[in-house]
Design a protein around this motif. Structure first.
Motif, PDB file in Angstrom:
ATOM      1  N   ILE A   1       0.868  -1.175   0.000  1.00 19.68           N
ATOM      2  CA  ILE A   1       0.000   0.000   0.000  1.00 19.68           C
ATOM      3  C   ILE A   1       0.904   1.224   0.000  1.00 19.68           C
ATOM      4  O   ILE A   1       1.592   1.502   0.976  1.00 19.68           O
ATOM      5  N   GLY A   2       0.898   1.932  -1.127  1.00 11.50           N
ATOM      6  CA  GLY A   2       1.798   3.062  -1.295  1.00 11.50           C
ATOM      7  C   GLY A   2       2.761   2.794  -2.431  1.00 11.50           C
ATOM      8  O   GLY A   2       3.658   1.964  -2.296  1.00 11.50           O
TER       9      GLY A   2
ATOM     10  N   VAL B   1       0.647   2.922  16.225  1.00  8.75           N
ATOM     11  CA  VAL B   1      -0.193   3.445  15.152  1.00  8.75           C
ATOM     12  C   VAL B   1      -0.958   2.334  14.436  1.00  8.75           C
ATOM     13  O   VAL B   1      -1.973   2.568  13.784  1.00  8.75           O
ATOM     14  N   LEU B   2      -0.499   1.100  14.589  1.00  7.32           N
ATOM     15  CA  LEU B   2      -1.144  -0.046  13.951  1.00  7.32           C
ATOM     16  C   LEU B   2      -2.151  -0.733  14.877  1.00  7.32           C
ATOM     17  O   LEU B   2      -2.642  -1.823  14.557  1.00  7.32           O
ATOM     18  N   THR B   3      -2.491  -0.110  15.984  1.00  3.00           N
ATOM     19  CA  THR B   3      -3.422  -0.706  16.945  1.00  3.00           C
ATOM     20  C   THR B   3      -4.759  -1.118  16.319  1.00  3.00           C
ATOM     21  O   THR B   3      -5.282  -2.197  16.649  1.00  3.00           O
ATOM     22  N   PRO B   4      -5.352  -0.330  15.420  1.00  6.29           N
ATOM     23  CA  PRO B   4      -6.610  -0.779  14.809  1.00  6.29           C
ATOM     24  C   PRO B   4      -6.476  -2.122  14.084  1.00  6.29           C
ATOM     25  O   PRO B   4      -7.413  -2.924  14.092  1.00  6.29           O
ATOM     26  N   ALA B   5      -5.327  -2.362  13.462  1.00  8.87           N
ATOM     27  CA  ALA B   5      -5.092  -3.656  12.811  1.00  8.87           C
ATOM     28  C   ALA B   5      -4.855  -4.736  13.854  1.00  8.87           C
ATOM     29  O   ALA B   5      -5.336  -5.872  13.724  1.00  8.87           O
ATOM     30  N   LEU B   6      -4.105  -4.396  14.896  1.00  6.25           N
ATOM     31  CA  LEU B   6      -3.851  -5.340  15.984  1.00  6.25           C
ATOM     32  C   LEU B   6      -5.155  -5.808  16.621  1.00  6.25           C
ATOM     33  O   LEU B   6      -5.325  -6.993  16.934  1.00  6.25           O
ATOM     34  N   MET B   7      -6.095  -4.889  16.803  1.00  7.21           N
ATOM     35  CA  MET B   7      -7.373  -5.229  17.420  1.00  7.21           C
ATOM     36  C   MET B   7      -8.182  -6.207  16.571  1.00  7.21           C
ATOM     37  O   MET B   7      -9.084  -6.876  17.070  1.00  7.21           O
TER      38      MET B   7
ATOM     39  N   CYS C   1      -4.271  -2.499  -7.629  1.00  4.70           N
ATOM     40  CA  CYS C   1      -5.640  -2.646  -7.133  1.00  4.70           C
ATOM     41  C   CYS C   1      -5.885  -1.731  -5.941  1.00  4.70           C
ATOM     42  O   CYS C   1      -4.980  -1.030  -5.480  1.00  4.70           O
ATOM     43  N   GLU C   2      -7.108  -1.747  -5.449  1.00  5.86           N
ATOM     44  CA  GLU C   2      -7.474  -0.928  -4.301  1.00  5.86           C
ATOM     45  C   GLU C   2      -6.835  -1.486  -3.026  1.00  5.86           C
ATOM     46  O   GLU C   2      -6.505  -2.670  -2.931  1.00  5.86           O
ATOM     47  N   ALA C   3      -6.710  -0.599  -2.029  1.00  5.20           N
ATOM     48  CA  ALA C   3      -6.063  -1.004  -0.778  1.00  5.20           C
ATOM     49  C   ALA C   3      -6.780  -2.178  -0.117  1.00  5.20           C
ATOM     50  O   ALA C   3      -6.140  -3.083   0.426  1.00  5.20           O
ATOM     51  N   THR C   4      -8.117  -2.193  -0.168  1.00  5.91           N
ATOM     52  CA  THR C   4      -8.858  -3.295   0.450  1.00  5.91           C
ATOM     53  C   THR C   4      -8.559  -4.621  -0.241  1.00  5.91           C
ATOM     54  O   THR C   4      -8.477  -5.669   0.413  1.00  5.91           O
ATOM     55  N   ASP C   5      -8.373  -4.580  -1.556  1.00  7.93           N
ATOM     56  CA  ASP C   5      -8.034  -5.804  -2.289  1.00  7.93           C
ATOM     57  C   ASP C   5      -6.612  -6.252  -1.978  1.00  7.93           C
ATOM     58  O   ASP C   5      -6.332  -7.451  -1.896  1.00  7.93           O
ATOM     59  N   VAL C   6      -5.696  -5.289  -1.828  1.00  5.29           N
ATOM     60  CA  VAL C   6      -4.317  -5.618  -1.464  1.00  5.29           C
ATOM     61  C   VAL C   6      -4.302  -6.371  -0.138  1.00  5.29           C
ATOM     62  O   VAL C   6      -3.646  -7.410   0.007  1.00  5.29           O
TER      63      VAL C   6
ATOM     64  N   LEU D   1      -0.813   7.804   7.378  1.00  8.43           N
ATOM     65  CA  LEU D   1      -0.704   6.451   7.912  1.00  8.43           C
ATOM     66  C   LEU D   1      -1.808   6.129   8.911  1.00  8.43           C
ATOM     67  O   LEU D   1      -2.494   5.101   8.796  1.00  8.43           O
ATOM     68  N   GLU D   2      -2.005   6.978   9.895  1.00 10.32           N
ATOM     69  CA  GLU D   2      -2.975   6.696  10.951  1.00 10.32           C
ATOM     70  C   GLU D   2      -4.382   6.545  10.385  1.00 10.32           C
ATOM     71  O   GLU D   2      -5.106   5.599  10.728  1.00 10.32           O
ATOM     72  N   GLY D   3      -4.776   7.459   9.509  1.00  7.74           N
ATOM     73  CA  GLY D   3      -6.105   7.399   8.924  1.00  7.74           C
ATOM     74  C   GLY D   3      -6.303   6.180   8.045  1.00  7.74           C
ATOM     75  O   GLY D   3      -7.395   5.584   8.022  1.00  7.74           O
ATOM     76  N   LEU D   4      -5.268   5.793   7.327  1.00  7.37           N
ATOM     77  CA  LEU D   4      -5.359   4.619   6.460  1.00  7.37           C
ATOM     78  C   LEU D   4      -5.587   3.355   7.278  1.00  7.37           C
ATOM     79  O   LEU D   4      -6.474   2.544   6.968  1.00  7.37           O
ATOM     80  N   VAL D   5      -4.799   3.175   8.326  1.00  6.41           N
ATOM     81  CA  VAL D   5      -4.919   1.972   9.156  1.00  6.41           C
ATOM     82  C   VAL D   5      -6.296   1.917   9.811  1.00  6.41           C
ATOM     83  O   VAL D   5      -6.951   0.870   9.824  1.00  6.41           O
ATOM     84  N   SER D   6      -6.754   3.046  10.333  1.00  4.19           N
ATOM     85  CA  SER D   6      -8.070   3.096  10.975  1.00  4.19           C
ATOM     86  C   SER D   6      -9.186   2.854   9.971  1.00  4.19           C
ATOM     87  O   SER D   6     -10.151   2.127  10.253  1.00  4.19           O
ATOM     88  N   GLY D   7      -9.056   3.457   8.797  1.00  2.00           N
ATOM     89  CA  GLY D   7     -10.087   3.293   7.782  1.00  2.00           C
ATOM     90  C   GLY D   7     -10.230   1.857   7.314  1.00  2.00           C
ATOM     91  O   GLY D   7     -11.353   1.361   7.129  1.00  2.00           O
TER      92      GLY D   7
END
Length: 228
Positions: A10-11, A103-109, A52-57, A73-79
């Motif tokens: 992503i990026g 900053v990756l806590t939303p993914a960790l959760m 492709c889109e980030a969700t597909d990645v 970064l923060e908004g992307l991970v949360s989104g």
């Protein structure tokens, strides 16, 4: 690492495609990347990789490398967490020098494994960066149980891993910014002065001087070398 991973990026700026190429060179499979501003450069570094889109990645990857600007970064991970993109067991790695894994806590959760790896080079976005990685260090931050994974990935992109604690990432980022921005500014100022003094190729004129000065400063560990 012994396991070969499906890698998504992503990026698609200067960093993401190069790290994708480095991981592909280590035997991993790059299965998708988000769109960037330079399709020709992207194709040259990662030929044939689907855009492709980030969700597909995220959906098709076991390791997701996030290489986006600091303020995104923060908004992307949360989104991506809000739309249910992250999955348990995925490795989620970002490259921002200023952040650790918090900053990756939303993914960790959502059950993902957070990793922060910052290769200490100035990326150009070209294949020459792969050679630069081979002689570089990388700052690694990760939870203790998965630190060996982060260190192994740093080695696989060609770097020597150096552990930087979560709380020290802002200080680390300041050091990196000081080294890069200050150096660039001083060299630009020097070249302009030399050009004004009539030196036709100020960049070439300064090359040996700058390299030897930096080498001496690094060898001295920041101490001022003796005159002469």
């Amino acid at each position: 690492m012994s396991d070969r991973l499906k890698v998504g990026i992503i990026g698609a700026g200067r960093v993401g495609p190069v790290l994708g190429a480095a991981l592909a060179g280590a035997g991993h499979e790059v299965v998708g990347i988000t769109r960037g501003s330079d399709d020709d450069r992207l194709e040259a570094i990662l030929p044939g990789v689907e855009v492709c889109e980030a969700t597909d990645v995220v959906a098709r990857s076991q390791l997701i490398v996030i290489a986006v600007p600091h303020d995104q970064l923060e908004g992307l991970v949360s989104g991506l967490a809000e739309v249910g993109a992250w999955m348990p067991g995925q490795l989620v790695l970002h490259t921002d020098p200023a952040f650790g894994v918090e900053v990756l806590t939303p993914a960790l959760m959502k059950g993902a494994i957070p990793l922060a790896i910052h290769p200490a080079i100035t990326f150009t976005g070209a294949s020459i960066d792969l050679r630069a990685l081979a002689g570089a260090f990388a700052a690694v931050t990760a939870p203790v149980p998965v630190m060996p994974i982060a260190q192994a990935l740093a080695v696989e992109i060609g770097c020597e891993p150096v552990i930087v604690a979560e709380a020290e990432r802002p200080r680390y980022a300041e050091a990196i910014s000081t080294a890069t921005e200050f150096s660039r500014s001083i060299i630009e100022q020097s070249t302009e002065l030399l050009r004004a003094a009539g030196v036709a190729e100020p960049g070439r004129y300064l090359e040996a001087l700058v390299h030897t000065t930096v080498d001496q400063a690094l060898a001295a560990g920041g101490e001022t070398p003796p005159a002469g």
